[in-house]
Design a protein around this motif. Sequence first.
Motif, mmCIF file in Angstrom:
data_model
loop_
_atom_site.group_PDB
_atom_site.id
_atom_site.type_symbol
_atom_site.label_atom_id
_atom_site.label_comp_id
_atom_site.label_asym_id
_atom_site.label_seq_id
_atom_site.Cartn_x
_atom_site.Cartn_y
_atom_site.Cartn_z
ATOM 1 N N PRO A 183 -15.660 8.391 17.029
ATOM 2 C CA PRO A 183 -14.499 9.211 16.750
ATOM 3 C C PRO A 183 -13.302 8.356 16.294
ATOM 4 C CG PRO A 183 -15.370 9.669 18.973
ATOM 5 C CD PRO A 183 -16.143 8.559 18.400
ATOM 6 N N PHE A 184 -13.057 7.255 16.997
ATOM 7 C CA PHE A 184 -11.916 6.413 16.667
ATOM 8 C C PHE A 184 -12.104 5.757 15.305
ATOM 9 C CE2 PHE A 184 -9.563 2.358 16.955
ATOM 10 C CZ PHE A 184 -8.291 2.890 17.097
ATOM 11 N N LEU A 185 -13.332 5.289 15.023
ATOM 12 C CA LEU A 185 -13.614 4.666 13.730
ATOM 13 C C LEU A 185 -13.479 5.671 12.605
ATOM 14 C CD1 LEU A 185 -16.629 2.303 14.495
ATOM 15 C CD2 LEU A 185 -14.301 1.677 13.936
ATOM 16 N N ARG A 186 -13.914 6.901 12.847
ATOM 17 C CA ARG A 186 -13.794 7.941 11.813
ATOM 18 C C ARG A 186 -12.323 8.235 11.523
ATOM 19 N NH1 ARG A 186 -18.564 12.086 13.655
ATOM 20 N NH2 ARG A 186 -20.274 10.715 13.055
ATOM 21 N N LEU A 187 -11.518 8.255 12.574
ATOM 22 C CA LEU A 187 -10.085 8.482 12.410
ATOM 23 C C LEU A 187 -9.473 7.356 11.575
ATOM 24 C CD1 LEU A 187 -7.523 10.098 13.136
ATOM 25 C CD2 LEU A 187 -7.299 8.608 15.134
ATOM 26 N N LEU A 188 -9.822 6.123 11.923
ATOM 27 C CA LEU A 188 -9.303 4.981 11.155
ATOM 28 C C LEU A 188 -9.797 5.020 9.714
ATOM 29 C CD1 LEU A 188 -9.609 2.015 13.695
ATOM 30 C CD2 LEU A 188 -7.535 3.151 12.900
ATOM 31 N N GLU A 189 -11.065 5.391 9.546
ATOM 32 C CA GLU A 189 -11.644 5.489 8.211
ATOM 33 C C GLU A 189 -10.925 6.555 7.377
ATOM 34 O OE1 GLU A 189 -15.958 6.602 7.177
ATOM 35 O OE2 GLU A 189 -16.099 4.661 8.240
ATOM 36 N N ALA A 190 -10.637 7.690 7.999
ATOM 37 C CA ALA A 190 -9.931 8.775 7.303
ATOM 38 C C ALA A 190 -8.516 8.333 6.929
ATOM 39 C CB ALA A 190 -9.879 10.016 8.191
ATOM 40 N N GLN A 191 -7.850 7.631 7.853
ATOM 41 C CA GLN A 191 -6.505 7.135 7.560
ATOM 42 C C GLN A 191 -6.546 6.134 6.409
ATOM 43 O OE1 GLN A 191 -5.081 5.585 11.285
ATOM 44 N NE2 GLN A 191 -4.274 7.567 11.951
ATOM 45 N N LEU A 192 -7.544 5.262 6.431
ATOM 46 C CA LEU A 192 -7.677 4.266 5.371
ATOM 47 C C LEU A 192 -7.932 4.938 4.026
ATOM 48 C CD1 LEU A 192 -7.799 1.265 4.671
ATOM 49 C CD2 LEU A 192 -10.241 1.312 5.148
ATOM 50 N N GLN A 193 -8.771 5.969 4.015
ATOM 51 C CA GLN A 193 -9.033 6.691 2.773
ATOM 52 C C GLN A 193 -7.781 7.394 2.270
ATOM 53 O OE1 GLN A 193 -12.359 9.221 3.642
ATOM 54 N NE2 GLN A 193 -13.884 7.592 3.374
ATOM 55 N N ASP A 194 -7.018 7.985 3.192
ATOM 56 C CA ASP A 194 -5.755 8.629 2.803
ATOM 57 C C ASP A 194 -4.795 7.613 2.197
ATOM 58 O OD1 ASP A 194 -6.626 11.085 3.637
ATOM 59 O OD2 ASP A 194 -5.556 11.026 5.573
ATOM 60 N N GLN A 195 -4.679 6.464 2.843
ATOM 61 C CA GLN A 195 -3.791 5.425 2.319
ATOM 62 C C GLN A 195 -4.268 4.937 0.956
ATOM 63 O OE1 GLN A 195 -3.588 2.431 5.373
ATOM 64 N NE2 GLN A 195 -1.925 3.474 6.462
ATOM 65 N N ARG A 196 -5.577 4.760 0.803
ATOM 66 C CA ARG A 196 -6.131 4.305 -0.467
ATOM 67 C C ARG A 196 -5.845 5.323 -1.571
ATOM 68 N NH1 ARG A 196 -11.773 3.438 0.408
ATOM 69 N NH2 ARG A 196 -11.180 1.436 1.271
ATOM 70 N N ARG A 197 -6.024 6.616 -1.241
ATOM 71 C CA ARG A 197 -5.766 7.678 -2.217
ATOM 72 C C ARG A 197 -4.288 7.697 -2.611
ATOM 73 N NH1 ARG A 197 -4.272 12.240 -0.642
ATOM 74 N NH2 ARG A 197 -5.432 12.278 1.301
ATOM 75 N N GLU A 198 -3.395 7.601 -1.603
ATOM 76 C CA GLU A 198 -1.964 7.566 -1.891
ATOM 77 C C GLU A 198 -1.609 6.362 -2.757
ATOM 78 O OE1 GLU A 198 0.220 7.685 1.782
ATOM 79 O OE2 GLU A 198 -0.647 9.605 2.361
ATOM 80 N N HIS A 199 -2.205 5.220 -2.436
ATOM 81 C CA HIS A 199 -1.954 4.004 -3.215
ATOM 82 C C HIS A 199 -2.421 4.181 -4.658
ATOM 83 C CE1 HIS A 199 -1.565 -0.215 -4.222
ATOM 84 N NE2 HIS A 199 -2.831 -0.243 -4.587
ATOM 85 N N GLU A 200 -3.600 4.748 -4.824
ATOM 86 C CA GLU A 200 -4.122 4.964 -6.172
ATOM 87 C C GLU A 200 -3.230 5.927 -6.957
ATOM 88 O OE1 GLU A 200 -8.153 6.221 -5.512
ATOM 89 O OE2 GLU A 200 -8.867 4.178 -5.132
ATOM 90 N N GLU A 201 -2.730 6.971 -6.284
ATOM 91 C CA GLU A 201 -1.825 7.915 -6.947
ATOM 92 C C GLU A 201 -0.529 7.225 -7.361
ATOM 93 O OE1 GLU A 201 -1.360 11.127 -4.181
ATOM 94 O OE2 GLU A 201 -3.383 11.909 -4.545
ATOM 95 N N GLU A 202 -0.011 6.362 -6.462
ATOM 96 C CA GLU A 202 1.210 5.621 -6.790
ATOM 97 C C GLU A 202 0.984 4.694 -7.975
ATOM 98 O OE1 GLU A 202 3.141 3.569 -3.522
ATOM 99 O OE2 GLU A 202 2.708 5.241 -2.174
ATOM 100 N N VAL A 203 -0.152 3.993 -7.962
ATOM 101 C CA VAL A 203 -0.474 3.076 -9.055
ATOM 102 C C VAL A 203 -0.581 3.852 -10.365
ATOM 103 C CG1 VAL A 203 -2.288 1.580 -9.990
ATOM 104 C CG2 VAL A 203 -1.551 1.306 -7.617
ATOM 105 N N GLU A 204 -1.221 5.006 -10.333
ATOM 106 C CA GLU A 204 -1.371 5.836 -11.534
ATOM 107 C C GLU A 204 -0.009 6.297 -12.042
ATOM 108 O OE1 GLU A 204 -3.348 7.368 -14.650
ATOM 109 O OE2 GLU A 204 -4.270 6.204 -13.045
ATOM 110 N N ALA A 205 0.850 6.723 -11.109
ATOM 111 C CA ALA A 205 2.186 7.158 -11.504
ATOM 112 C C ALA A 205 2.969 6.011 -12.124
ATOM 113 C CB ALA A 205 2.932 7.719 -10.298
ATOM 114 N N LEU A 206 2.843 4.831 -11.538
ATOM 115 C CA LEU A 206 3.543 3.660 -12.086
ATOM 116 C C LEU A 206 2.992 3.272 -13.460
ATOM 117 C CD1 LEU A 206 3.956 1.468 -8.869
ATOM 118 C CD2 LEU A 206 5.741 2.664 -10.123
#
Length: 149
Positions: free
Chosen positions: A1-24
């Motif tokens: 459960p804890f690893l899945r939570l961390l994994e989901a957070q990491l994926q969210d951060q990666r997606r946000e980062h990719e969106e920011e990079v695309e916008a830039l």
Amino acid sequence: PFLRLLEAQLQDQRREHEEEVEALKNEVDAMKEELEKQQQAFLQTLQLSPEAQVEFGLQQEITRLTNENLDLKELLEKLEKNEKKLKKQLKIYMKKVQDFEASQATVPAERRQHERNMQVAVQRKEKDFQGMLEYYKEDEPLLIRNLIT
């Protein structure tokens, strides 16, 4: 459960980062296009006669000022709308104050006198200061004047 939570957070951060990079990237591309347009306009201007260069410069300045005026008009409209809204709110609050004052007028005189005595007592307690005053020597005339008034 804890690893899945961390994994989901990491994926969210990666997606946000990719969106920011695309916008830039899009912003950089837009800036490159604008720079190319400005460079082409500059090169065309250099090829013109001095009189035509002056006329072109004036035309550019007129365009810039027109856009600036439109922005200012939009800002003015927004401020006027906000002013109307604030005036409406002020009227509402003034009406509430008048209603409150009218309701206070109906309160028996003894109760109002008691409330005034309580307010005075509270004010006296708040103004009962003790201690020393620290000030700069150059502020002394201002301090004396304020103490006198």
